[in-house]
Design a protein around this motif. Structure first.
Motif, PDB file in Angstrom:
ATOM      1  N   MET A   1     -13.622  25.570   3.063  1.00 61.48           N
ATOM      2  CA  MET A   1     -14.710  24.995   3.833  1.00 61.48           C
ATOM      3  C   MET A   1     -14.160  23.831   4.648  1.00 61.48           C
ATOM      4  N   ALA A   6     -18.801  20.488   5.286  1.00 60.13           N
ATOM      5  CA  ALA A   6     -19.034  19.887   3.976  1.00 60.13           C
ATOM      6  C   ALA A   6     -19.745  18.536   4.070  1.00 60.13           C
ATOM      7  N   PRO A  42     -22.089  26.744  -0.399  1.00 63.93           N
ATOM      8  CA  PRO A  42     -21.676  26.588  -1.799  1.00 63.93           C
ATOM      9  C   PRO A  42     -21.424  25.106  -2.106  1.00 63.93           C
ATOM     10  N   LYS A  44     -20.429  23.312  -4.714  1.00 62.53           N
ATOM     11  CA  LYS A  44     -19.187  22.856  -5.347  1.00 62.53           C
ATOM     12  C   LYS A  44     -17.999  22.943  -4.388  1.00 62.53           C
ATOM     13  N   ASP A  45     -17.997  23.916  -3.502  1.00 59.19           N
ATOM     14  CA  ASP A  45     -16.942  23.980  -2.490  1.00 59.19           C
ATOM     15  C   ASP A  45     -17.039  22.781  -1.559  1.00 59.19           C
ATOM     16  N   ARG A  48     -15.716  19.747  -3.388  1.00 56.38           N
ATOM     17  CA  ARG A  48     -14.246  19.769  -3.427  1.00 56.38           C
ATOM     18  C   ARG A  48     -13.644  19.371  -2.079  1.00 56.38           C
ATOM     19  N   THR A  49     -14.258  19.804  -1.003  1.00 60.11           N
ATOM     20  CA  THR A  49     -13.754  19.485   0.333  1.00 60.11           C
ATOM     21  C   THR A  49     -13.835  17.985   0.606  1.00 60.11           C
ATOM     22  N   ASP A  75     -23.935  25.625 -12.595  1.00 62.76           N
ATOM     23  CA  ASP A  75     -24.481  26.306 -11.426  1.00 62.76           C
ATOM     24  C   ASP A  75     -25.942  26.640 -11.665  1.00 62.76           C
TER      25      ASP A  75
END
Length: 90
Positions: A1, A6, A42, A44-45, A48-49, A75
């Motif tokens: 991503m 993000a 998403p 969580k993605d 993380r980004t 989730d």
């Protein structure tokens, strides 16, 4: 991503620039940030980004802890209805 996806409004980026920000303020910003993401993004993605971009350089910042906590949340359950829910089919 990509980072632009993000953190579309730059809320997380700006939180790292606020001197003396508290964990409570970081949690409030995180809620606003989450609401600014597209519905199908998403989560969580996205976390993380933004962590890769901002948190690695500031591991002791309150937002880094809030983001880390966000990765630990389970989730959201997927709703299953109809026959698949009753018989366990895919």
């Amino acid at each position: 991503m990509r980072l632009e996806e993000a953190d579309p409004k730059g809320l997380v980026r700006e939180s790292y620039r606020i001197e003396g920000i508290t964990p409570g303020e970081c949690r409030s910003i995180l809620v606003d940030w989450a609401l600014s993401l597209p519905l199908d993004a998403p989560m969580k993605d996205a976390i993380r980004t933004v962590m890769a971009e901002y948190a690695l350089g500031a591991p002791d910042h309150p937002m880094s802890k809030v983001l880390q906590d966000g990765l630990m949340t389970p989730d959201a359950p997927k709703r299953r209805g109809g026959r698949a829910a009753r018989v366990g089919g895919a």
